[in-house]
Design an enzyme around this catalytic site. Structure first.
Site, PDB file in Angstrom:
ATOM      1  N   HIS A   1       0.829  -1.217   0.000  1.00 17.35           N
ATOM      2  CA  HIS A   1       0.000   0.000   0.000  1.00 17.35           C
ATOM      3  C   HIS A   1       0.853   1.252   0.000  1.00 17.35           C
ATOM      4  O   HIS A   1       0.513   2.253  -0.617  1.00 17.35           O
ATOM      5  CB  HIS A   1      -0.892   0.033   1.238  1.00 17.35           C
ATOM      6  CG  HIS A   1      -2.069  -0.837   1.108  1.00 17.35           C
ATOM      7  ND1 HIS A   1      -2.962  -0.693   0.075  1.00 17.35           N
ATOM      8  CD2 HIS A   1      -2.510  -1.866   1.845  1.00 17.35           C
ATOM      9  CE1 HIS A   1      -3.886  -1.602   0.210  1.00 17.35           C
ATOM     10  NE2 HIS A   1      -3.640  -2.342   1.264  1.00 17.35           N
TER      11      HIS A   1
ATOM     12  N   CYS B   1      10.926  -7.189 -20.859  1.00 18.70           N
ATOM     13  CA  CYS B   1       9.598  -6.829 -20.355  1.00 18.70           C
ATOM     14  C   CYS B   1       9.524  -6.909 -18.834  1.00 18.70           C
ATOM     15  O   CYS B   1       8.467  -6.856 -18.252  1.00 18.70           O
ATOM     16  CB  CYS B   1       8.512  -7.691 -20.997  1.00 18.70           C
ATOM     17  SG  CYS B   1       8.728  -9.450 -20.684  1.00 18.70           S
TER      18      CYS B   1
HETATM   19  C1  PEP Z   1       9.707 -11.217 -15.593  1.00 23.87           C
HETATM   20  O1  PEP Z   1       9.931 -12.239 -14.954  1.00 23.87           O
HETATM   21  O2  PEP Z   1      10.537 -10.305 -15.765  1.00 23.87           O
HETATM   22  C2  PEP Z   1       8.383 -11.018 -16.230  1.00 23.87           C
HETATM   23  C3  PEP Z   1       8.154 -10.006 -17.027  1.00 23.87           C
HETATM   24  O3  PEP Z   1       7.401 -11.898 -15.910  1.00 23.87           O
HETATM   25  P1  PEP Z   1       6.598 -11.858 -14.520  1.00 23.87           P
HETATM   26  O4  PEP Z   1       7.034 -10.636 -13.763  1.00 23.87           O
HETATM   27  O5  PEP Z   1       5.161 -11.843 -14.868  1.00 23.87           O
HETATM   28  O6  PEP Z   1       7.060 -13.129 -13.884  1.00 23.87           O
END
Ligand code: PEP
Ligand code: MG
Length: 546
Positions: A179, A477
């Site tokens: 939070h 990502c």
């Molecule tokens: C990661 O592991 O960097 C990723 C993008 O997948 P998640 O955070 O959903 O495990």
């Protein structure tokens, strides 16, 4: 002197330490069941009242959600059962703790966002006991601009902050989805969580909080204050000045994409100028589903995201259930080490048909989509897994087939793995956790889970080299993509696209527009040659002109 933690809300603030110390009820609490239920109702009433009077939306949501928990009939039933079982009213604390414990366990087991909600239950239990024993719960009454420092802030503490005086938040515990983090971002004030040692500072100590880097400067010199504030101002100014698709100073294109979990997120991403969705986390649609959604239902959900991204790329990730995101209809058995267990594409070992049906649904939705649909599998570890996924996806007519590189094994064999597929995306959250052997959810290990660590950067560089040799696009990502300087280093390691929370896009776009590829490479090489995450970050910053 400096302390460090996880920066969860960017910005720089300076002020004296204001300590929030909670009074925990530890003495026996004598009460009848009726008095316990009345106390719980009083807590719910007070939370509702505060929800009605608070102006910030996110704070209102936190308080209303807590009031709802306090009125949950299942919780009241559990409490009644515990009180009956206890047969004594001389101390109701064990009964109250016991009733809440079952709910806390269920949330903890769900991990990540849900595990952080355990704090809500703790607060309601403590408040109920405080009402019964007449203990006054401390409130956040500030009289001058201050930095709020605590072991942990309760959800309603953060929701009730007086913005005229609360300049930043620093807590010893908590993670990026606590939070404290959510409310601080909503309020737009800097915040650092998981900051060891912060509660040892005495009240009134002058500190500077950099919520972007997760750094606390104690009694900072004027030089430090100027350096940090100037950099923050420059980043914000650059973000505001640059629009359009991502590119470096020398015009090298770097696709800037957004992470998304549903159609609503996709709309937010489009508004924030994302060139597409770089990670569509499909499992987030199904975390509360007892039964597998039908193919038709899935087609509708995926199509909604494709519609929101018409004309742009959407990289769909197949179910990444397991570990911190168990999905009830797949992950029935508990595992000794879920992060190392049956998760991601490994689910084909226990639920092969579910993955096949999901691929059917994605392929169907993609057929008529106006978005450019790419599909990737998470947690690919071996060449055989990559080949298996590619064969299944291509058989269904999916045109762009890729894998997530999230394990050291996959990164080191990226040349072989990429030969099987069209693209890769580095999941740096998991990759960092596995390279460093440090649980990404454990805030006590936050110093070990920095993607700036040279070991992590070297392994990313190795995958980047393979992608370049084979001319395959390779993105990032994970959270690393959202940090402007780290984003530039990733580009220097060969990364061609970055996918992040929509709120991070403007700053990353602005920063990349000011650096050329040669500088990114130089910064990446220096960071890889550093001895620690801190040194890597520091040297990269200098080279990137910051
Ligand atoms: C990661 O592991 O960097 C990723 C993008 O997948 P998640 O955070 O959903 O495990
Ligand atoms: Mg991952």
């Amino acid at each position: 002197m400096t302390l460090s933690g996880i920066g969860v809300s960017p910005g720089v603030a300076i002020g004296p330490v204001f300590r929030v110390d909670r009074t925990e009820v530890t003495e026996p609490v004598a009460a009848t069941p009726d008095e316990v239920f009345a106390a719980l109702r009083a807590v719910a009433d007070e939370l509702e009242h505060r929800a009605e009077t608070v102006s910030l939306d996110v704070a209102r949501d936190v308080l209303s959600a807590q009031a709802m928990i306090a009125r949950d009939p299942a919780l009241i039933d559990a409490l009644a059962a515990r009180l009956t079982e206890a047969k004594t009213y001389s101390d109701v604390r064990p009964a109250v703790d016991g009733a809440f414990a079952g709910f806390k366990e269920a949330l903890s087991a769900l991990g990540d966002y849900f595990a952080e909600r355990v704090a809500d239950l703790d607060e309601i239990a403590q408040r109920t006991l405080a009402v019964l024993s007449g203990v006054e719960q401390s409130s956040l009454k500030l009289h001058e601009p201050s930095i709020i420092v605590a072991t942990d802030l309760t959800p309603s503490d953060t929701a009730a902050l007086d913005l005229n005086f609360a300049k930043a938040l620093v807590v010893e515990r908590g993670g990026p989805t606590s939070h404290t983090a959510i409310v601080a971002r909503g309020l737009g004030i800097p915040a650092v969580v998981g900051c060891a040692g912060i509660t040892e500072l005495s009240v009134g100590t002058g500190i500077l909080v950099d919520g972007r880097d997760g750094v606390i400067e104690i009694n900072p010199t004027q030089e430090i204050v100027t350096a940090r504030t100037t950099r923050e101002d420059a980043l914000r100014a650059r973000a505001a000045a640059v629009q359009g698709p991502g590119r470096l100073l020398d015009k090298t294109p770097i696709s800037l994409l957004a992470n998304s979990g549903n159609a609503q997120d996709a709309v937010v991403a489009a508004t924030a100028g994302a060139e597409g969705i770089g990670l569509f986390r499909t499992e987030l649609l199904f975390l509360d589903r007892e039964d597998e959604p039908t193919v038709a239902e899935q087609v509708a959900l995926y199509s909604a995201v494709f519609d929101a991204m018409a004309g742009r790329r959407v990289v769909v990730r197949t179910l990444d259930a397991g570990s911190d995101k168990p999905v009830p209809f797949i992950n029935a058995e508990s595992e000794e080490n879920p992060a190392l267990g049956v998760r991601g594409w490994r689910l084909t070992r226990i639920a092969d048909a579910v993955l096949n049906r999901q691929l059917d649904a994605i392929a169907q939705a993609a057929q008529n989509a106006r978005a450019d649909v790419w599909v990737m599998a998470p947690m690919i570890d071996t060449v055989a897994e990559a080949a298996d996924f590619a064969a299944r996806a291509r058989k269904r007519g999916i045109r762009a087939v890729g894998v997530m590189i999230e394990t050291p094994a996959a990164a080191l064999l990226a040349d072989k793995i990429l030969a099987e597929v069209d693209f890769a995306s580095l999941g740096t959250n998991d990759l960092t956790q596995y390279v460093m052997a440090a649980d990404r959810l454990d805030s006590r290990l936050s110093d070990l889970t920095s993607s700036w660590h040279p070991a992590v950067l070297r392994i990313i560089g190795s995958a980047g080299d393979s992608a370049m040799t084979l001319s395959r696009p390779i993105g990032v990502c994970g959270e690393a993509a959202a940090s402007p300087h780290l984003a530039a280093v990733l580009v220097g390691l060969g990364v061609t696209s970055l996918s992040m929370a929509p709120s991070a896009l403007a700053e990353v776009r602005g920063f990349l527009a000011g650096v050329d590829r040669a500088t990114c490479i130089k910064a990446a090489q220096a960071a890889c040659n550093a001895a620690s995450a801190e040194d890597a970050q520091a040297i990269a910053r200098i080279i990137l002109g910051d």
